[in-house]
Design an enzyme around this catalytic site. Structure first.
Site, mmCIF file in Angstrom:
data_model
loop_
_atom_site.group_PDB
_atom_site.id
_atom_site.type_symbol
_atom_site.label_atom_id
_atom_site.label_comp_id
_atom_site.label_asym_id
_atom_site.label_seq_id
_atom_site.Cartn_x
_atom_site.Cartn_y
_atom_site.Cartn_z
ATOM 1 N N GLU A 156 18.315 29.270 -18.223
ATOM 2 C CA GLU A 156 18.721 28.428 -17.904
ATOM 3 C C GLU A 156 17.969 27.072 -18.129
ATOM 4 O O GLU A 156 17.570 27.163 -17.013
ATOM 5 C CB GLU A 156 19.648 29.096 -16.750
ATOM 6 C CG GLU A 156 20.874 27.992 -16.083
ATOM 7 C CD GLU A 156 21.977 28.665 -17.416
ATOM 8 O OE1 GLU A 156 22.652 27.177 -17.664
ATOM 9 O OE2 GLU A 156 22.573 29.725 -18.029
ATOM 10 N N CYS A 173 21.431 21.298 -12.591
ATOM 11 C CA CYS A 173 21.495 21.076 -14.258
ATOM 12 C C CYS A 173 23.223 20.709 -13.916
ATOM 13 O O CYS A 173 22.951 20.408 -15.831
ATOM 14 C CB CYS A 173 21.204 22.633 -14.946
ATOM 15 S SG CYS A 173 21.760 23.896 -13.829
ATOM 16 N N GLN A 229 9.308 14.577 -8.643
ATOM 17 C CA GLN A 229 10.666 14.406 -8.847
ATOM 18 C C GLN A 229 10.408 12.971 -8.559
ATOM 19 O O GLN A 229 11.481 12.471 -9.199
ATOM 20 C CB GLN A 229 11.016 15.213 -8.137
ATOM 21 C CG GLN A 229 11.479 16.971 -8.611
ATOM 22 C CD GLN A 229 12.016 17.100 -9.962
ATOM 23 O OE1 GLN A 229 11.336 17.182 -10.881
ATOM 24 N NE2 GLN A 229 12.813 16.172 -10.394
ATOM 25 N N LYS A 272 9.586 36.310 -8.623
ATOM 26 C CA LYS A 272 9.301 34.288 -8.558
ATOM 27 C C LYS A 272 10.046 33.505 -8.360
ATOM 28 O O LYS A 272 9.960 33.255 -9.212
ATOM 29 C CB LYS A 272 8.418 34.530 -10.399
ATOM 30 C CG LYS A 272 7.096 33.672 -9.196
ATOM 31 C CD LYS A 272 6.940 32.224 -8.565
ATOM 32 C CE LYS A 272 7.175 31.296 -10.032
ATOM 33 N NZ LYS A 272 7.503 30.361 -9.279
ATOM 34 N N GLU A 325 17.270 14.700 -19.555
ATOM 35 C CA GLU A 325 17.543 14.370 -17.872
ATOM 36 C C GLU A 325 16.132 14.150 -17.158
ATOM 37 O O GLU A 325 15.986 14.196 -17.399
ATOM 38 C CB GLU A 325 17.365 16.570 -18.171
ATOM 39 C CG GLU A 325 18.138 16.924 -16.677
ATOM 40 C CD GLU A 325 18.091 18.835 -16.651
ATOM 41 O OE1 GLU A 325 16.476 18.727 -16.428
ATOM 42 O OE2 GLU A 325 19.261 18.651 -16.212
HETATM 43 C C1 UN1 Z 1 22.352 24.237 -11.267
HETATM 44 O O1 UN1 Z 1 22.273 23.467 -11.089
HETATM 45 O O2 UN1 Z 1 21.316 25.483 -11.072
HETATM 46 O O3 UN1 Z 1 28.408 24.836 -10.968
HETATM 47 C C2 UN1 Z 1 23.547 25.742 -10.700
HETATM 48 C C3 UN1 Z 1 27.368 24.311 -10.422
HETATM 49 C C4 UN1 Z 1 26.768 25.721 -9.069
HETATM 50 C C5 UN1 Z 1 25.100 25.789 -9.347
HETATM 51 C C6 UN1 Z 1 24.708 25.101 -10.317
HETATM 52 N N1 UN1 Z 1 27.740 26.335 -8.538
HETATM 53 O O4 UN1 Z 1 27.212 22.790 -9.494
#
Ligand code: UN1
Length: 496
Positions: free
Chosen positions: A250, A284, A331, A175, A385
């Site tokens: 994650e 992230c 966002q 999904k 965040e």
């Molecule tokens: C993400 O932002 O969910 O290390 C992943 C990094 C990328 C992956 C980010 N290779 O910034």
């Protein structure tokens, strides 16, 4: 009429019409409809899960190296289609084209790596305390996985999850984010072209709070792997607790970069700019806190501000764009909301903070790179965040204070330090409390051959990607086998 992109259930492409379709828009130009996808109903999800269940009985018996051959073919196809997929990533997600291509490259890397895993997938063999008996552990697939992915890496993150899940012998209901469903569909098409059998990989489109939630909580799903916000991840963990599901999430980050007084300042500036404003701050792993030693603070701030102000913002498909739009109105509003919060909390807005308007900006979700100073650790802009191009600067008097500030967070995905002092790099490596630590490099840009994941509110369950403790652990269960070939009853631990 915009192009329609379908669900894939039991090998059939279909466009259910029980609900109004979802429009995927180009965030740089919302008059450009990238595609229409269905909002799946619970009944569609039921059928997808059932199809995955049925396919599991044969897929689990295909030797892993044979499963891996299909993944290898997918790698070759991804490579062949890299340019068009990269352009699609930029059109649907907004990141600049170089990054769109990087997104696809990360999937290619993962496909080659996971194809190799098909010939490893190791367990262990150890001696028995009894004669004529052997002891080993093997890896077995878990069953049907629900894989729920975000919009910020619309090809790479699906690859991180789907490829190891499949090579390990699981079947999948995928999904993807409803903001980047076209990328997801193209990716699934490529996997099917590579030879994934019908039913092994199913795709259901829809929104997270409806389709995603229903799928994650489905009683016939054995495992869930989710990437997205901490709020949603925590809800998934709670709802799956107690029903024996494997769940890995994650989630968010509030990643710091420490810049010491002995750093190569040019390197630190370049790295900080890339980590704070690359992908419009929507990673992230993005750096949202810069902790600068007081001796270089003024120079750093001046130069960092000048570079942020010089960034060219616009459509990521244009050659000279440095930073693209945010993904959607919500966002953008969120990031602008934090500008307001930061100002009200008493931080100083050094530059940025505004939505860009006028001309073609009006058709997209563009915002200026934003820098705050005079931020204290208790402020919301220091703790929460933001997932946008907003960065907070802190001044530290010493290495110890910098480390303390860096660790002062509920999150723990990535952190970085710039210093030329080899002893400080070793101490930082030991003391920084996060899943990833970078020395003289920014917080973004993890490579796929090592595990990826964080601690605290950044991650829960198994990590992703390659290496020890990575995705193969997420997608397999260890089964222990004792075989006694003595022909008599031997009792472990019992003296006779
Ligand atoms: C993400 O932002 O969910 O290390 C992943 C990094 C990328 C992956 C980010 N290779 O910034």
């Amino acid at each position: 009429m915009a192009e329609r992109f379908e669900n894939l259930i039991a090998g059939n492409w279909e466009f259910p019409e029980a609900n109004p379709p979802i429009e995927s828009l180009n965030p740089a130009d919302t008059t450009d409809v990238v595609g229409l996808v269905p909002e799946s109903s619970p009944e569609d999800v039921d059928r997808a899960v059932k199809s995955a269940r049925e396919a599991f009985s044969s897929w689990r018996l295909v030797p892993p190296p044979k499963r891996a051959e299909i993944i290898f073919r997918a790698a070759e196809l991804l490579l062949k289609n890299k340019q068009s997929l990269g352009e699609l990533v930029t059109r649907e997600m907004g990141k600049v084209l170089k990054e769109g291509l990087g997104d696809v490259q990360e999937a290619i890397d993962m496909a080659y790596y996971m194809a190799g895993e098909g010939r490893r997938m190791a367990g262990e063999t150890v001696p028995s305390e009894l004669p004529n008996k052997d002891c080993k552990s093997i890896r077995v697939p878990i069953g049907v996985f629900a894989l729920i992915t975000p919009w910020n890496f619309p090809i790479a993150i699906p690859a991180w999850k789907i490829l190891p899940a499949l090579v390990a012998g699981n079947t999948v209901v995928f999904k993807p984010s409803s903001y980047t469903p076209v990328c997801a569909t193209r990716f699934v098409e490529i996997l099917m072209e590579a030879g994934i059998p019908a039913g092994v990989l199913n795709l259901v489109h829809g929104r997270g709070e409806t389709t995603g939630k229903y799928l994650a909580e489905h009683s016939l799903v054995d495992g869930v792997s989710f990437t997205g916000s901490t709020k949603v991840g925590e809800a998934i963990i709670r709802s799956c607790a107690g029903i024996g599901k494997e769940v890995s999430c994650e989630m968010g980050g509030k990643n710091p970069i420490i810049i010491m007084d002995d750093a190569d300042l040019e390197l630190a500036l370049e790295g900080s700019l890339w980590a704070a404003f690359g992908t419009t701050g929507q990673r992230c792993t993005a750096a949202s806190r810069l902790i600068v030693h007081r001796r270089v603070y003024d120079t750093f701030l001046k130069e960092f501000t000048a570079r942020a102000e010089a960034m060219r913002i616009g459509d990521g498909l244009k050659e000279d764009t440095d930073m693209g739009p945010l993904i959607n109105e919500a966002q953008l509003e969120r990031a602008l909301g934090y500008v307001k919060i930061g100002t009200e909390e008493g931080a100083t807005l050094i530059t940025g903070g505004r939505r860009l308007t006028g001309g073609s900006f009006d058709r997209g979700y563009f915002m200026e790179p934003t820098i705050f100073t005079d931020v204290t650790p208790s402020m919301r802009i220091a703790r929460e965040e933001i997932f946008g191009p907003v960065v907070a600067l802190f001044r530290a008097d010493s290495f110890e204070e910098a480390i303390e500030l860096a660790n002062h967070t509920d999150y723990g995905l990535s952190s970085a330090i710039y210093t030329r002092d080899v002893n400080k790099t070793a101490l930082a490596e030991r003391e920084l409390n996060s899943g990833l630590v970078y020395i003289n490099a920014p917080t973004i840009g993890a490579e796929i051959q090592l595990p990826f994941g964080g601690i605290k509110k950044s991650g829960s369950g198994h990590k992703e990607a390659g290496g020890m403790g990575g995705a193969i652990d997420m997608f397999t269960r260890i089964k222990v086998i004792y075989r006694d070939f003595s022909g008599r009853l031997q009792k472990a631990q019992i003296e006779e």
